[in-house]
Design an enzyme around this catalytic site. Structure first.
Site, mmCIF file in Angstrom:
data_model
loop_
_atom_site.group_PDB
_atom_site.id
_atom_site.type_symbol
_atom_site.label_atom_id
_atom_site.label_comp_id
_atom_site.label_asym_id
_atom_site.label_seq_id
_atom_site.Cartn_x
_atom_site.Cartn_y
_atom_site.Cartn_z
ATOM 1 N N ASN A 132 8.548 8.947 4.878
ATOM 2 C CA ASN A 132 7.329 9.583 4.390
ATOM 3 C C ASN A 132 6.454 10.020 5.555
ATOM 4 O OD1 ASN A 132 4.380 8.319 4.392
ATOM 5 N ND2 ASN A 132 5.831 6.589 4.490
ATOM 6 N N SER A 162 -0.040 3.323 10.799
ATOM 7 C CA SER A 162 0.692 4.412 10.159
ATOM 8 C C SER A 162 1.097 5.436 11.212
ATOM 9 C CB SER A 162 -0.175 5.093 9.100
ATOM 10 O OG SER A 162 0.444 6.284 8.656
ATOM 11 N N PHE A 193 -2.062 9.729 4.625
ATOM 12 C CA PHE A 193 -3.250 9.134 3.997
ATOM 13 C C PHE A 193 -3.883 10.072 2.967
ATOM 14 C CE2 PHE A 193 -4.359 6.126 7.785
ATOM 15 C CZ PHE A 193 -3.558 5.134 7.244
ATOM 16 N N ASN A 201 1.622 8.523 10.618
ATOM 17 C CA ASN A 201 1.421 9.857 10.064
ATOM 18 C C ASN A 201 0.014 10.421 10.236
ATOM 19 O OD1 ASN A 201 4.122 9.922 9.091
ATOM 20 N ND2 ASN A 201 3.493 8.567 7.432
ATOM 21 N N THR A 202 -0.860 9.714 10.952
ATOM 22 C CA THR A 202 -2.170 10.229 11.324
ATOM 23 C C THR A 202 -2.211 10.313 12.846
ATOM 24 O OG1 THR A 202 -3.297 9.323 9.388
ATOM 25 C CG2 THR A 202 -4.659 9.798 11.309
ATOM 26 N N LYS A 258 -2.664 -4.696 9.843
ATOM 27 C CA LYS A 258 -1.273 -4.312 9.618
ATOM 28 C C LYS A 258 -0.727 -3.676 10.884
ATOM 29 C CE LYS A 258 1.697 -2.048 6.199
ATOM 30 N NZ LYS A 258 1.711 -1.403 4.863
ATOM 31 N N ASN A 316 4.514 -2.149 9.236
ATOM 32 C CA ASN A 316 4.434 -0.817 8.663
ATOM 33 C C ASN A 316 5.793 -0.122 8.797
ATOM 34 O OD1 ASN A 316 3.268 1.665 7.664
ATOM 35 N ND2 ASN A 316 1.316 1.071 8.569
ATOM 36 N N THR A 317 5.845 1.167 8.471
ATOM 37 C CA THR A 317 7.087 1.925 8.605
ATOM 38 C C THR A 317 7.386 2.188 10.085
ATOM 39 O OG1 THR A 317 5.888 4.000 8.367
ATOM 40 C CG2 THR A 317 6.793 3.014 6.365
ATOM 41 N N MET A 361 3.134 11.147 4.502
ATOM 42 C CA MET A 361 2.107 11.482 3.524
ATOM 43 C C MET A 361 0.785 11.849 4.191
ATOM 44 S SD MET A 361 3.892 11.145 0.788
ATOM 45 C CE MET A 361 2.717 11.220 -0.546
ATOM 46 N N ALA A 394 0.845 -1.197 0.000
ATOM 47 C CA ALA A 394 0.000 0.000 0.000
ATOM 48 C C ALA A 394 0.882 1.250 0.000
ATOM 49 C CB ALA A 394 -0.909 -0.001 1.224
ATOM 50 N N GLY A 395 0.361 2.295 -0.627
ATOM 51 C CA GLY A 395 1.090 3.552 -0.707
ATOM 52 C C GLY A 395 1.551 3.878 -2.101
#
Length: 369
Positions: free
Chosen positions: A134, A199, A138, A201-202, A232, A261-262, A136, A85-86
Protein backbone atom coordinates in the site's frame (compact mmCIF):
# COMPACT_ATOMS: atom_id res chain seq x y z
CA UNK A 1 -23.88 -35.99 -7.14
CA UNK A 2 -27.34 -34.39 -6.83
CA UNK A 3 -28.16 -30.78 -6.12
CA UNK A 4 -27.12 -29.51 -2.69
CA UNK A 5 -28.53 -26.65 -0.62
CA UNK A 6 -26.70 -23.34 -1.21
CA UNK A 7 -23.69 -22.91 1.04
CA UNK A 8 -23.48 -26.62 1.83
CA UNK A 9 -21.46 -29.51 0.48
CA UNK A 10 -20.91 -33.19 1.07
CA UNK A 11 -17.66 -34.41 2.54
CA UNK A 12 -15.98 -37.52 1.04
CA UNK A 13 -17.67 -39.45 3.86
CA UNK A 14 -21.08 -38.14 2.82
CA UNK A 15 -21.47 -35.81 5.82
CA UNK A 16 -23.29 -32.53 5.27
CA UNK A 17 -21.00 -29.58 6.02
CA UNK A 18 -21.57 -25.84 6.13
CA UNK A 19 -19.38 -23.94 3.68
CA UNK A 20 -17.54 -20.83 4.83
CA UNK A 21 -19.38 -17.95 3.07
CA UNK A 22 -16.12 -16.07 2.59
CA UNK A 23 -14.70 -18.92 0.53
CA UNK A 24 -17.55 -18.28 -1.91
CA UNK A 25 -17.28 -14.48 -1.85
CA UNK A 26 -13.48 -14.22 -1.93
CA UNK A 27 -13.02 -14.97 -5.65
CA UNK A 28 -15.61 -12.29 -6.41
CA UNK A 29 -13.88 -9.74 -4.17
CA UNK A 30 -10.54 -10.58 -5.73
CA UNK A 31 -11.92 -9.72 -9.16
CA UNK A 32 -12.25 -6.13 -7.91
CA UNK A 33 -9.37 -3.71 -7.42
CA UNK A 34 -8.09 -4.09 -3.86
CA UNK A 35 -9.22 -0.69 -2.62
CA UNK A 36 -12.64 -1.11 -4.24
CA UNK A 37 -13.10 -4.46 -2.53
CA UNK A 38 -12.11 -2.94 0.78
CA UNK A 39 -14.71 -0.23 0.25
CA UNK A 40 -17.41 -2.83 -0.39
CA UNK A 41 -16.54 -4.68 2.83
CA UNK A 42 -16.34 -1.41 4.75
CA UNK A 43 -19.77 -0.29 3.56
CA UNK A 44 -21.22 -3.70 4.40
CA UNK A 45 -19.92 -3.46 7.96
CA UNK A 46 -21.28 0.08 8.21
CA UNK A 47 -24.69 -1.19 7.13
CA UNK A 48 -24.85 -3.81 9.90
CA UNK A 49 -23.31 -1.70 12.67
CA UNK A 50 -25.91 -0.79 15.26
CA UNK A 51 -28.44 -3.31 13.91
CA UNK A 52 -29.49 -6.73 15.24
CA UNK A 53 -27.09 -8.25 12.69
CA UNK A 54 -24.18 -6.77 14.62
CA UNK A 55 -25.28 -8.74 17.67
CA UNK A 56 -25.58 -11.90 15.57
CA UNK A 57 -22.03 -11.36 14.34
CA UNK A 58 -20.82 -10.97 17.92
CA UNK A 59 -22.50 -14.23 18.92
CA UNK A 60 -20.84 -16.00 16.00
CA UNK A 61 -17.35 -14.56 16.13
CA UNK A 62 -16.52 -13.56 19.70
CA UNK A 63 -14.56 -16.03 21.81
CA UNK A 64 -15.13 -15.36 25.50
CA UNK A 65 -12.63 -16.99 27.81
CA UNK A 66 -10.87 -15.46 30.81
CA UNK A 67 -7.58 -17.05 29.74
CA UNK A 68 -7.48 -14.72 26.73
CA UNK A 69 -7.80 -11.51 28.77
CA UNK A 70 -4.81 -9.15 28.87
CA UNK A 71 -4.13 -5.97 30.83
CA UNK A 72 -1.60 -3.70 29.13
CA UNK A 73 -0.76 0.03 29.15
CA UNK A 74 -3.80 0.79 31.27
CA UNK A 75 -6.28 -1.02 29.03
CA UNK A 76 -8.17 -4.26 29.59
CA UNK A 77 -8.35 -6.43 26.47
CA UNK A 78 -10.87 -9.31 26.36
CA UNK A 79 -8.53 -11.12 23.97
CA UNK A 80 -5.13 -10.31 22.46
CA UNK A 81 -6.15 -10.04 18.79
CA UNK A 82 -6.72 -6.50 17.50
CA UNK A 83 -7.34 -4.87 14.15
CA UNK A 84 -4.45 -2.68 13.05
CA UNK A 85 -4.66 0.92 11.93
CA UNK A 86 -5.55 1.37 8.28
CA UNK A 87 -8.67 -0.76 8.19
CA UNK A 88 -10.97 1.82 9.78
CA UNK A 89 -9.26 5.10 9.03
CA UNK A 90 -12.14 7.39 9.99
CA UNK A 91 -13.68 5.64 13.02
CA UNK A 92 -16.73 4.51 11.07
CA UNK A 93 -16.98 0.82 12.02
CA UNK A 94 -15.30 0.13 15.40
CA UNK A 95 -18.39 -1.63 16.78
CA UNK A 96 -18.73 -3.87 13.73
CA UNK A 97 -15.06 -4.83 13.99
CA UNK A 98 -15.45 -5.61 17.68
CA UNK A 99 -18.41 -7.81 16.73
CA UNK A 100 -16.07 -9.82 14.48
CA UNK A 101 -14.24 -10.87 17.63
CA UNK A 102 -11.39 -8.40 17.79
CA UNK A 103 -10.17 -7.56 21.28
CA UNK A 104 -9.29 -4.00 20.33
CA UNK A 105 -9.63 -1.66 17.37
CA UNK A 106 -7.00 0.87 16.32
CA UNK A 107 -8.46 3.52 14.05
CA UNK A 108 -6.55 5.87 11.78
CA UNK A 109 -4.06 6.99 10.78
CA UNK A 110 -5.63 10.31 11.54
CA UNK A 111 -3.97 13.59 10.60
CA UNK A 112 -4.65 17.16 11.67
CA UNK A 113 -5.78 18.08 8.16
CA UNK A 114 -8.17 16.12 5.99
CA UNK A 115 -6.26 14.74 3.02
CA UNK A 116 -7.07 12.54 0.01
CA UNK A 117 -3.89 10.49 0.15
CA UNK A 118 -1.90 9.39 -2.85
CA UNK A 119 -3.38 8.87 -6.34
CA UNK A 120 -5.05 5.54 -7.12
CA UNK A 121 -4.25 2.76 -7.60
CA UNK A 122 -2.47 2.67 -4.25
CA UNK A 123 -3.35 -0.72 -2.77
CA UNK A 124 -2.22 -3.97 -4.40
CA UNK A 125 -2.78 -7.63 -3.61
CA UNK A 126 0.20 -9.96 -3.92
CA UNK A 127 -1.91 -13.11 -4.13
CA UNK A 128 0.94 -15.53 -4.64
CA UNK A 129 2.69 -14.11 -1.58
CA UNK A 130 -0.39 -13.57 0.63
CA UNK A 131 0.66 -9.97 1.00
CA UNK A 132 -0.37 -6.40 0.25
CA UNK A 133 1.53 -3.34 -0.90
CA UNK A 134 0.00 0.00 0.00
CA UNK A 135 0.94 3.59 -0.61
CA UNK A 136 -2.27 5.09 0.72
CA UNK A 137 -0.65 8.24 2.11
CA UNK A 138 -2.73 8.79 5.26
CA UNK A 139 -6.00 9.37 3.38
CA UNK A 140 -8.53 10.37 6.05
CA UNK A 141 -11.21 12.92 6.88
CA UNK A 142 -9.05 14.79 9.37
CA UNK A 143 -8.88 15.10 13.14
CA UNK A 144 -11.89 17.41 13.51
CA UNK A 145 -14.28 15.03 11.73
CA UNK A 146 -12.90 11.88 13.33
CA UNK A 147 -12.95 13.44 16.79
CA UNK A 148 -16.57 14.53 16.37
CA UNK A 149 -17.55 11.08 15.11
CA UNK A 150 -15.93 9.37 18.10
CA UNK A 151 -17.65 11.75 20.50
CA UNK A 152 -21.07 11.04 18.98
CA UNK A 153 -20.67 7.27 18.91
CA UNK A 154 -21.46 4.58 21.46
CA UNK A 155 -18.07 2.92 21.34
CA UNK A 156 -17.59 -0.83 21.72
CA UNK A 157 -16.70 -2.58 24.95
CA UNK A 158 -13.13 -3.18 23.76
CA UNK A 159 -10.26 -0.66 23.78
CA UNK A 160 -10.29 1.77 20.87
CA UNK A 161 -6.91 3.28 20.07
CA UNK A 162 -6.22 6.15 17.70
CA UNK A 163 -3.20 6.10 15.40
CA UNK A 164 -2.02 9.66 14.69
CA UNK A 165 0.20 10.73 11.80
CA UNK A 166 1.63 13.91 10.34
CA UNK A 167 -0.31 15.90 7.75
CA UNK A 168 1.51 15.78 4.43
CA UNK A 169 1.45 19.57 4.04
CA UNK A 170 2.96 20.21 7.47
CA UNK A 171 6.74 20.83 7.43
CA UNK A 172 8.76 18.34 9.43
CA UNK A 173 9.87 21.14 11.73
CA UNK A 174 6.23 21.74 12.70
CA UNK A 175 5.39 18.09 13.28
CA UNK A 176 5.06 18.29 17.10
CA UNK A 177 2.25 20.84 16.88
CA UNK A 178 0.57 18.88 14.10
CA UNK A 179 0.52 15.67 16.15
CA UNK A 180 -0.64 17.55 19.24
CA UNK A 181 -3.60 19.09 17.40
CA UNK A 182 -4.74 15.68 16.21
CA UNK A 183 -4.41 14.26 19.70
CA UNK A 184 -6.47 17.05 21.22
CA UNK A 185 -9.37 16.36 18.85
CA UNK A 186 -9.57 12.64 19.72
CA UNK A 187 -8.27 12.65 23.29
CA UNK A 188 -11.57 12.27 25.13
CA UNK A 189 -12.52 9.05 23.36
CA UNK A 190 -9.18 7.33 22.69
CA UNK A 191 -8.25 4.53 25.07
CA UNK A 192 -4.68 4.95 23.86
CA UNK A 193 -2.81 6.98 21.26
CA UNK A 194 -0.29 5.45 18.86
CA UNK A 195 2.22 7.84 17.31
CA UNK A 196 2.93 6.84 13.72
CA UNK A 197 6.37 8.05 12.68
CA UNK A 198 7.07 4.99 10.56
CA UNK A 199 4.73 4.94 7.57
CA UNK A 200 6.77 4.80 4.35
CA UNK A 201 4.09 6.68 2.40
CA UNK A 202 4.44 10.26 3.71
CA UNK A 203 7.63 11.97 2.48
CA UNK A 204 10.20 12.38 5.25
CA UNK A 205 8.00 10.86 7.95
CA UNK A 206 10.44 8.13 8.92
CA UNK A 207 13.11 10.72 9.76
CA UNK A 208 10.90 11.59 12.73
CA UNK A 209 12.09 8.34 14.33
CA UNK A 210 15.48 10.00 14.90
CA UNK A 211 16.03 10.86 18.53
CA UNK A 212 15.71 14.65 18.33
CA UNK A 213 12.44 14.87 16.36
CA UNK A 214 10.98 11.89 18.21
CA UNK A 215 11.67 13.47 21.61
CA UNK A 216 10.10 16.73 20.45
CA UNK A 217 6.91 15.03 19.23
CA UNK A 218 6.46 12.74 22.19
CA UNK A 219 7.24 15.46 24.73
CA UNK A 220 4.67 17.74 23.13
CA UNK A 221 2.08 14.96 23.30
CA UNK A 222 2.88 14.16 26.92
CA UNK A 223 2.57 17.85 27.78
CA UNK A 224 -0.86 17.78 26.10
CA UNK A 225 -1.87 14.91 28.40
CA UNK A 226 -1.54 11.93 26.04
CA UNK A 227 -1.82 8.80 28.19
CA UNK A 228 -1.44 5.95 27.42
CA UNK A 229 1.03 6.90 24.71
CA UNK A 230 2.65 4.39 22.35
CA UNK A 231 5.02 4.75 19.41
CA UNK A 232 4.90 2.64 16.23
CA UNK A 233 8.29 1.78 14.75
CA UNK A 234 9.47 0.71 11.32
CA UNK A 235 10.87 -2.76 10.63
CA UNK A 236 13.44 -1.11 8.36
CA UNK A 237 15.29 0.71 11.12
CA UNK A 238 18.74 -0.68 11.85
CA UNK A 239 19.16 -2.37 15.21
CA UNK A 240 21.22 0.61 16.39
CA UNK A 241 18.51 3.07 15.32
CA UNK A 242 15.83 0.94 16.94
CA UNK A 243 17.79 0.85 20.18
CA UNK A 244 18.11 4.65 20.04
CA UNK A 245 14.34 4.98 19.62
CA UNK A 246 13.80 2.61 22.52
CA UNK A 247 15.98 4.76 24.78
CA UNK A 248 13.53 7.58 24.03
CA UNK A 249 10.67 5.29 25.06
CA UNK A 250 12.37 4.62 28.37
CA UNK A 251 13.61 8.17 28.96
CA UNK A 252 10.15 9.67 28.43
CA UNK A 253 8.28 6.89 30.21
CA UNK A 254 6.11 5.90 27.26
CA UNK A 255 3.49 3.25 27.84
CA UNK A 256 4.18 0.87 24.96
CA UNK A 257 5.76 0.13 21.59
CA UNK A 258 4.05 -1.11 18.44
CA UNK A 259 6.34 -3.33 16.38
CA UNK A 260 6.14 -3.05 13.42
CA UNK A 261 4.82 -0.97 10.52
CA UNK A 262 5.01 -2.06 6.87
CA UNK A 263 8.35 -2.53 5.13
CA UNK A 264 9.86 -1.06 1.98
CA UNK A 265 12.12 -4.10 1.68
CA UNK A 266 11.27 -6.69 -0.97
CA UNK A 267 12.41 -10.25 -0.19
CA UNK A 268 13.76 -12.06 -3.24
CA UNK A 269 11.23 -14.87 -2.81
CA UNK A 270 8.26 -12.66 -3.73
CA UNK A 271 6.45 -14.04 -6.78
CA UNK A 272 3.67 -11.56 -7.48
CA UNK A 273 3.98 -9.15 -10.41
CA UNK A 274 2.90 -6.40 -7.98
CA UNK A 275 5.98 -6.93 -5.81
CA UNK A 276 7.77 -4.03 -7.50
CA UNK A 277 5.01 -1.55 -6.66
CA UNK A 278 6.16 1.34 -4.48
CA UNK A 279 4.83 1.38 -0.91
CA UNK A 280 4.76 -0.60 2.29
CA UNK A 281 4.69 -4.40 2.15
CA UNK A 282 2.57 -6.28 4.68
CA UNK A 283 1.41 -9.84 5.12
CA UNK A 284 3.11 -13.23 5.11
CA UNK A 285 6.59 -12.07 3.97
CA UNK A 286 6.78 -9.80 7.01
CA UNK A 287 5.72 -12.43 9.55
CA UNK A 288 9.15 -13.77 10.56
CA UNK A 289 11.12 -10.50 10.53
CA UNK A 290 8.32 -8.77 12.44
CA UNK A 291 8.36 -11.49 15.09
CA UNK A 292 12.11 -11.14 15.45
CA UNK A 293 11.74 -7.37 15.82
CA UNK A 294 9.10 -7.91 18.52
CA UNK A 295 11.63 -10.08 20.35
CA UNK A 296 14.35 -7.46 19.88
CA UNK A 297 12.12 -4.75 21.34
CA UNK A 298 10.80 -6.89 24.21
CA UNK A 299 14.35 -7.72 25.30
CA UNK A 300 15.15 -4.02 25.65
CA UNK A 301 12.10 -2.34 27.18
CA UNK A 302 9.94 -2.99 30.21
CA UNK A 303 6.74 -1.70 28.62
CA UNK A 304 4.15 -3.79 26.75
CA UNK A 305 4.79 -4.52 23.08
CA UNK A 306 2.08 -4.72 20.42
CA UNK A 307 3.10 -7.26 17.79
CA UNK A 308 2.13 -6.56 14.18
CA UNK A 309 3.16 -8.10 10.89
CA UNK A 310 2.03 -11.09 8.86
CA UNK A 311 -0.37 -12.64 11.37
CA UNK A 312 -2.87 -14.94 9.66
CA UNK A 313 -3.13 -17.87 12.08
CA UNK A 314 -3.16 -18.77 15.75
CA UNK A 315 0.38 -20.08 15.42
CA UNK A 316 1.61 -16.78 14.00
CA UNK A 317 -0.07 -14.76 16.73
CA UNK A 318 1.24 -17.10 19.40
CA UNK A 319 4.80 -16.81 18.12
CA UNK A 320 4.64 -13.05 18.59
CA UNK A 321 3.15 -13.46 22.07
CA UNK A 322 5.91 -15.87 23.10
CA UNK A 323 8.41 -13.42 21.57
CA UNK A 324 7.16 -10.72 23.93
CA UNK A 325 3.96 -9.19 22.51
CA UNK A 326 1.24 -8.59 25.08
CA UNK A 327 -1.33 -8.11 22.31
CA UNK A 328 -1.17 -8.42 18.52
CA UNK A 329 -2.75 -6.73 15.52
CA UNK A 330 -3.53 -7.77 11.97
CA UNK A 331 -4.98 -6.38 8.75
CA UNK A 332 -3.66 -8.20 5.69
CA UNK A 333 -4.54 -11.61 7.11
CA UNK A 334 -8.18 -10.54 7.24
CA UNK A 335 -8.12 -9.90 3.48
CA UNK A 336 -6.94 -13.42 2.73
CA UNK A 337 -8.64 -15.39 5.52
CA UNK A 338 -11.96 -13.59 5.94
CA UNK A 339 -14.13 -12.38 8.84
CA UNK A 340 -13.69 -15.49 10.97
CA UNK A 341 -9.97 -14.91 11.46
CA UNK A 342 -10.07 -13.37 14.94
CA UNK A 343 -12.30 -16.21 16.15
CA UNK A 344 -10.02 -18.81 14.58
CA UNK A 345 -6.92 -17.25 16.14
CA UNK A 346 -8.45 -16.93 19.60
CA UNK A 347 -9.68 -20.51 19.58
CA UNK A 348 -6.31 -21.70 18.37
CA UNK A 349 -4.44 -19.72 21.03
CA UNK A 350 -6.51 -21.42 23.73
CA UNK A 351 -5.39 -24.80 22.37
CA UNK A 352 -1.77 -23.65 22.26
CA UNK A 353 -1.94 -22.37 25.84
CA UNK A 354 -3.25 -25.76 26.95
CA UNK A 355 -0.55 -27.54 24.97
CA UNK A 356 2.17 -25.52 26.65
CA UNK A 357 0.71 -25.60 30.15
CA UNK A 358 -0.12 -21.90 30.44
CA UNK A 359 -3.21 -20.76 32.33
CA UNK A 360 -3.43 -17.43 30.54
CA UNK A 361 -2.06 -15.30 27.73
CA UNK A 362 -0.13 -13.22 30.23
CA UNK A 363 1.83 -16.30 31.32
CA UNK A 364 2.87 -16.94 27.72
CA UNK A 365 4.01 -13.39 26.98
CA UNK A 366 7.78 -13.43 26.46
CA UNK A 367 8.17 -17.15 27.10
CA UNK A 368 10.82 -17.29 24.36
CA UNK A 369 12.68 -14.13 25.38
Amino acid sequence: MGLQPPGRLLSPQGDLQVMDPYSVAKPLFFQLPAETAHGVVHRGLQAVQGTPIEHLLARRYRVEDERLAVDAFGCSFPNPVGIAAGFDKNAEIPNALAALGFGHVEIGGVTAEAQPGNPRPRLFRLREDRALVNRMGFNNEGADVVGQRLAAMDLPDVPVGVNVGKSKATPLSEAPGDYAYTYEQVADDADYVAVNVSSPNTPGLRTLQDRGPLVDILTRLEDAGADPLLVKLSPDLSEAATEEALTVVEDLGLDGVIAVNTTTERPERLRSPHAAQEGGLSGAPLEHPATERVRFVAERVDVPVVGVGGIASAEGAYRKIRAGASVVQLYTGLVFEGPGLARSINRGILELLERDGFDSIEEAVGADV
